[in-house]
Design a protein around this motif. Sequence first.
Motif, PDB file in Angstrom:
ATOM      1  N   PHE A  11       0.635  -1.016  -0.066  1.00 37.85           N
ATOM      2  CA  PHE A  11       0.020   0.079  -0.123  1.00 37.85           C
ATOM      3  C   PHE A  11       0.815   1.362   0.025  1.00 37.85           C
ATOM      4  N   ALA A  12       2.106   1.326   0.728  1.00 36.65           N
ATOM      5  CA  ALA A  12       2.876   2.168   0.799  1.00 36.65           C
ATOM      6  C   ALA A  12       3.525   2.531  -0.638  1.00 36.65           C
ATOM      7  N   GLU A  13       3.847   1.580  -1.355  1.00 43.48           N
ATOM      8  CA  GLU A  13       4.328   1.668  -2.815  1.00 43.48           C
ATOM      9  C   GLU A  13       3.295   2.122  -3.853  1.00 43.48           C
ATOM     10  N   ILE A  14       1.931   1.708  -3.414  1.00 41.98           N
ATOM     11  CA  ILE A  14       0.982   2.246  -4.218  1.00 41.98           C
ATOM     12  C   ILE A  14       0.690   3.745  -4.033  1.00 41.98           C
ATOM     13  N   GLY A  15       0.748   4.037  -2.846  1.00 42.22           N
ATOM     14  CA  GLY A  15       0.623   5.597  -2.558  1.00 42.22           C
ATOM     15  C   GLY A  15       1.733   6.313  -3.118  1.00 42.22           C
ATOM     16  N   ASN A  16       3.175   5.713  -2.870  1.00 39.28           N
ATOM     17  CA  ASN A  16       4.441   6.644  -3.502  1.00 39.28           C
ATOM     18  C   ASN A  16       4.013   6.667  -5.075  1.00 39.28           C
ATOM     19  N   THR A  17       3.442   5.589  -5.710  1.00 38.96           N
ATOM     20  CA  THR A  17       3.425   5.684  -7.265  1.00 38.96           C
ATOM     21  C   THR A  17       2.182   6.693  -7.710  1.00 38.96           C
ATOM     22  N   LEU A  18       1.212   6.721  -6.821  1.00 39.86           N
ATOM     23  CA  LEU A  18      -0.118   7.417  -7.183  1.00 39.86           C
ATOM     24  C   LEU A  18       0.534   9.064  -7.087  1.00 39.86           C
ATOM     25  N   MET A  19       1.190   9.183  -5.728  1.00 36.75           N
ATOM     26  CA  MET A  19       1.440  10.583  -5.340  1.00 36.75           C
ATOM     27  C   MET A  19       2.723  11.027  -6.062  1.00 36.75           C
ATOM     28  N   GLN A  20       3.603   9.878  -6.669  1.00 35.76           N
ATOM     29  CA  GLN A  20       4.549  10.554  -7.430  1.00 35.76           C
ATOM     30  C   GLN A  20       5.616  11.231  -6.419  1.00 35.76           C
ATOM     31  N   THR A  21       6.011  10.631  -5.319  1.00 36.67           N
ATOM     32  CA  THR A  21       6.791  11.009  -4.511  1.00 36.67           C
ATOM     33  C   THR A  21       8.115  10.846  -4.617  1.00 36.67           C
ATOM     34  N   GLY A  22       8.488   9.751  -5.366  1.00 38.21           N
ATOM     35  CA  GLY A  22       9.834   9.257  -5.774  1.00 38.21           C
ATOM     36  C   GLY A  22      10.492   8.530  -4.561  1.00 38.21           C
ATOM     37  N   GLU A  23       9.723   8.166  -3.600  1.00 40.11           N
ATOM     38  CA  GLU A  23      10.234   7.383  -2.478  1.00 40.11           C
ATOM     39  C   GLU A  23      10.429   6.003  -3.000  1.00 40.11           C
ATOM     40  N   LEU A  24      11.169   5.524  -1.937  1.00 42.00           N
ATOM     41  CA  LEU A  24      11.324   3.882  -2.233  1.00 42.00           C
ATOM     42  C   LEU A  24      11.052   3.196  -1.001  1.00 42.00           C
ATOM     43  N   SER A  25      10.326   3.661  -0.203  1.00 49.67           N
ATOM     44  CA  SER A  25       9.831   3.313   1.377  1.00 49.67           C
ATOM     45  C   SER A  25       9.028   1.923   0.917  1.00 49.67           C
ATOM     46  N   GLY A  26       7.879   1.940   0.075  1.00 46.52           N
ATOM     47  CA  GLY A  26       7.281   0.655  -0.146  1.00 46.52           C
ATOM     48  C   GLY A  26       8.210  -0.370  -0.505  1.00 46.52           C
ATOM     49  N   SER A  27       9.018  -0.367  -1.553  1.00 44.85           N
ATOM     50  CA  SER A  27       9.905  -1.233  -1.894  1.00 44.85           C
ATOM     51  C   SER A  27      10.813  -1.696  -0.884  1.00 44.85           C
ATOM     52  N   ALA A  28      11.343  -0.694  -0.201  1.00 48.68           N
ATOM     53  CA  ALA A  28      12.231  -1.257   1.271  1.00 48.68           C
ATOM     54  C   ALA A  28      11.339  -1.918   2.078  1.00 48.68           C
ATOM     55  N   GLY A  29      10.288  -1.431   2.220  1.00 43.68           N
ATOM     56  CA  GLY A  29       9.284  -2.399   3.165  1.00 43.68           C
ATOM     57  C   GLY A  29       8.971  -3.894   2.811  1.00 43.68           C
ATOM     58  N   LEU A  30       9.054  -4.021   1.595  1.00 43.43           N
ATOM     59  CA  LEU A  30       8.934  -5.417   0.990  1.00 43.43           C
ATOM     60  C   LEU A  30      10.253  -6.278   1.097  1.00 43.43           C
ATOM     61  N   LEU A  31      11.566  -5.531   1.188  1.00 40.12           N
ATOM     62  CA  LEU A  31      12.785  -6.007   1.446  1.00 40.12           C
ATOM     63  C   LEU A  31      12.818  -6.260   2.984  1.00 40.12           C
ATOM     64  N   VAL A  32      12.494  -5.443   3.682  1.00 44.28           N
ATOM     65  CA  VAL A  32      12.548  -5.517   5.183  1.00 44.28           C
ATOM     66  C   VAL A  32      11.632  -6.989   5.545  1.00 44.28           C
TER      67      VAL A  32
END
Length: 166
Positions: A11-32
């Motif tokens: 959900f964080a990655e979807i939010g980052n993509t929709l809001m075009q924040t450029g953050e990698l927090s969703g992908s990093a969360g999946l790695l964690v």
Amino acid sequence: MCCVVSVQSIFAEIGNTLMQTGELSGSAGLLVAILLLTGGIVSIATCNGSKVGDVVLSILFFLGALIGFFFAGSYTDLIIWALWCLVCMFASLFSVAFGQDSRPGPADEPEERSLETPTTMTEPLKQAMFEPNPYRRNAMVDDMTEEDAKTSLKYILGIFARKKQE
């Protein structure tokens, strides 16, 4: 826990993509989440007390904490999971430093026991065998000391073994 972190990360990655924040927090969360899952698997696989397993756990959880803190961004729950990784890392380090290796060594080997079969019945066994009341007989068996019970069992097994040989 891995599932919760994974769902939140998606959900964080979807939010980052929709809001075009450029953050990698969703992908990093999946790695964690993957590192937490891997740590759980390693923990189960090395539950015999292996210090190598604890060191591997420490490394996995350290990487999870590092990635979580570094890439958290607007996904603030990732900081919580990074803190959890730190707690797990310190627990595994504590196990390395103060834990005992649970694999048996020469001092842990059982003492050699006598293989002789008792040739006579113990007195409590005699009394229990000739007791006609089944409730009282069961109570007498329950009241036997551990040593009497073991000796009686060895005696009975010895009788069966001799009968089988005949």
